[in-house]
Design a protein around this motif. Structure first.
Motif: not given
Ligand code: FES
Ligand code: FES
Length: 160
Positions: A53-82
């Motif tokens: 949800d727009g806040v940088a976090v350590c994904a190893c410390l977040v339970a997968a269940g906490q991601a329910e209904g939320r927005r995740i952004g990963t390094v893959e998402g920073l690479t654009g079409e160009d």
């Protein structure tokens, strides 16, 4: 259980998630996004840094269940079409990538820093990256990469 969330702008469903599973495991092993790295699994190294949800976090410390209904952004998402994001280019050009294990987390952390402060001071850069460990570079090339990325953002050649 099933976890439904948005990852890099796309709705995703992960099935078979067990209660103690981390968001990092879910991203890497269930959703096919291995960019975020698993180096310590204890919140010490920052190699698994993602946005939640727009806040940088350590994904190893977040339970997968906490991601329910939320927005995740990963390094893959920073690479654009160009192509690569300017921060990713800056890391390559500055020689800040050796084994590369720390790189995805650093790139997300730098992205977060420049989104909050497009012209960070040297102490601000060091503080922002204090949670991201690198065993290869000695950090100088990483700092060079951040300076390069910062100058590109300042000149309008990159938008964090
Ligand atoms: S793997 Fe998450 S902080 Fe090291
Ligand atoms: S490049 Fe190897 S840990 Fe940073």
């Amino acid at each position: 259980m099933r976890v439904t969330c948005t990852v890099n702008g796309q709705r995703c469903e992960a099935d078979g998630v067990w209660p103690g599973e981390s968001l990092l495991y879910m991203l890497r092993e269930r959703l096919g996004l291995p960019g975020s790295k698993n180096a310590c699994e204890q919140g010490e190294c920052g190699s698994c840094t993602v946005y939640l949800d727009g806040v940088a976090v350590c994904a190893c410390l977040v339970a997968a269940g906490q991601a329910e209904g939320r927005r995740i952004g990963t390094v893959e998402g920073l690479t654009g079409e160009d192509g690569l994001h300017p921060i990713q280019d800056a890391f390559l050009e500055a020689g800040a990538v050796q084994c590369g294990f720390c790189t995805p987390g650093l790139i997300v952390a730098v992205h977060d820093l420049l989104a909050r402060d497009p012209a960070p001071s040297e102490p601000d850069i060091r503080e922002a990256l204090a949670g991201n460990l690198c065993r290869c570079t000695g950090y100088e090339q990483i700092l060079d990469a951040v300076r390069l990325a910062t100058s590109r953002v300042a000149s309008g050649r990159g938008t964090p």
